[in-house]
Design an enzyme around this catalytic site. Structure first.
Site, mmCIF file in Angstrom:
data_model
loop_
_atom_site.group_PDB
_atom_site.id
_atom_site.type_symbol
_atom_site.label_atom_id
_atom_site.label_comp_id
_atom_site.label_asym_id
_atom_site.label_seq_id
_atom_site.Cartn_x
_atom_site.Cartn_y
_atom_site.Cartn_z
ATOM 1 N N GLY A 250 0.822 -1.210 0.000
ATOM 2 C CA GLY A 250 0.000 0.000 0.000
ATOM 3 C C GLY A 250 0.859 1.265 0.000
ATOM 4 C CG ASP A 251 3.419 1.740 3.189
ATOM 5 O OD1 ASP A 251 2.293 2.140 3.521
ATOM 6 O OD2 ASP A 251 4.117 1.004 3.908
#
Ligand SMILES: Nc1ncnc2c1ncn2[C@@H]1O[C@H](COP(=O)(O)OP(=O)(O)OP(=O)(O)O)[C@@H](O)[C@H]1O
Ligand SMILES: [Mg+2]
Length: 303
Positions: A250-251
């Site tokens: 996600g990052d």
């Protein structure tokens, strides 16, 4: 410049062993370290994508110095505030027959250091981006993201927020450029169980009504949905491949989105999806080579 904030960064000490026995002596077969924290992950992938990025946050002691060196070696500038006491934490990750993690509390952050962080955010200029990602350590005020967003609101600064529940919703009134909940976080914000794309879109619209310009909802191996600031939705399936480690996907997606958004929302979603997958398919974080390979696989026509 894209600034990222990691309030409680960590050195992750990974150990591999065939089996873990509690209450006895264990010996690892292999060890390696990684520099952890959501903001640092975002900066690391931005650096792979050729973006200028600086990591902010708090470090302490010799482990803090080591972390700073490690982050710089990834091509990321650093503007960490050095605490006078304590040490940057070492989180222990035990990869055995089961996965065990011991995450440390981290150093105490006093008011003087917090003041230094606020002063640092005052240095951001029009056109900069501030990424507020991850949890807030107990020694800091719960509303720190909100306070930072407020301080930044007198300039033309893009805020990207990736945090849980009220940490995320509290910054919406400052009209963040993008928020990136995963589907579980989006469900938790509204106290519902979001199971399909129409439901994800519906609740993304709610976040937009509450102030977010762009809402990027990641759904792991099921892809991602982007509701852009013009109200248009874009969906992209995940790349197929063998997932090795999805932590930080996600990052990485947020980094790809920010690096790509200058070329439009469709491309930002594509680059985000490629960066997320490149992390999922790697032992560590995405690197440029794998991101490029995935982009090539997607065919150049949509770029
Ligand atoms: N197994 C996978 N295969 C392909 N792509 C993946 C996979 N897992 C994640 N991705 C890509 O990365 C994006 C972000 O993943 P995910 O939804 O798991 O983020 P997240 O839960 O916020 O992760 P983290 O907080 O650990 O960084 C997905 O939308 C998808 O495009
Ligand atoms: Mg996440």
């Amino acid at each position: 410049m894209i600034y990222t904030l990691t309030l409680n960064p960590a050195i992750d000490y990974n150990m591999e062993l065939p089996q873990l026995k509690t209450g006895g002596v264990n010996r690892s077969a292999k060890e390696y370290i990684r520099y952890g924290g959501k903001g640092i992950n975002v900066s690391a992938v931005l650096a792979q994508l050729g973006e200028d990025t600086e990591a902010l946050g708090f470090i302490a002691g010799a482990t803090g110095d080591r972390l700073e060196e490690g982050v710089r070696a990834m091509g990321v500038k650093t503007g960490f505030i050095k605490l006078k006491r304590g040490m940057t934490r070492i989180n222990v990750k035990l990869h055995a027959d089961t996965e065990t993690e011991i995450n440390a509390a981290g150093p105490e952050i006093d008011d003087a250091a917090l003041g230094e962080l606020y002063a640092k955010t005052d240095e951001l200029r029009d056109g900069d981006t501030a990424v507020l990602a991850g949890s807030v350590p107990g020694s800091l005020p719960r509303d720190i993201y909100e306070r930072i967003a407020e301080r930044l609101s007198d300039r033309d600064i893009r805020i990207a927020a990736d945090a849980e529940k009220e940490l995320l919703t509290a910054v919406l009134k400052y009209r963040p450029f993008v928020v990136k909940p995963n589907i579980h976080e989006l469900s938790a914000i509204f106290g519902v169980d979001i199971a399909d794309i129409p439901a994800a879109e519906k609740y993304a619209r709610e976040l937009q009504k509450m102030g977010a310009k762009n809402v990027l909802v990641s759904m792991g191996g099921d892809g991602a949905l982007l509701l852009d600031e013009d109200g248009d939705t874009h969906f992209r399936a995940a790349f197929s491949g063998r997932a090795v480690n999805t932590v930080g996907a996600g990052d990485s997606m947020l980094a790809g989105f920010l690096a790509g958004v200058g070329k439009g929302y469709e491309y930002a979603l594509l680059l985000g999806t490629a960066a997320g997958a490149a992390t999922a398919f790697s032992e560590g974080l995405a690197d440029k080579r794998m991101i490029d390979e995935l982009l090539e696989r997607s065919g150049g026509d949509e770029i």
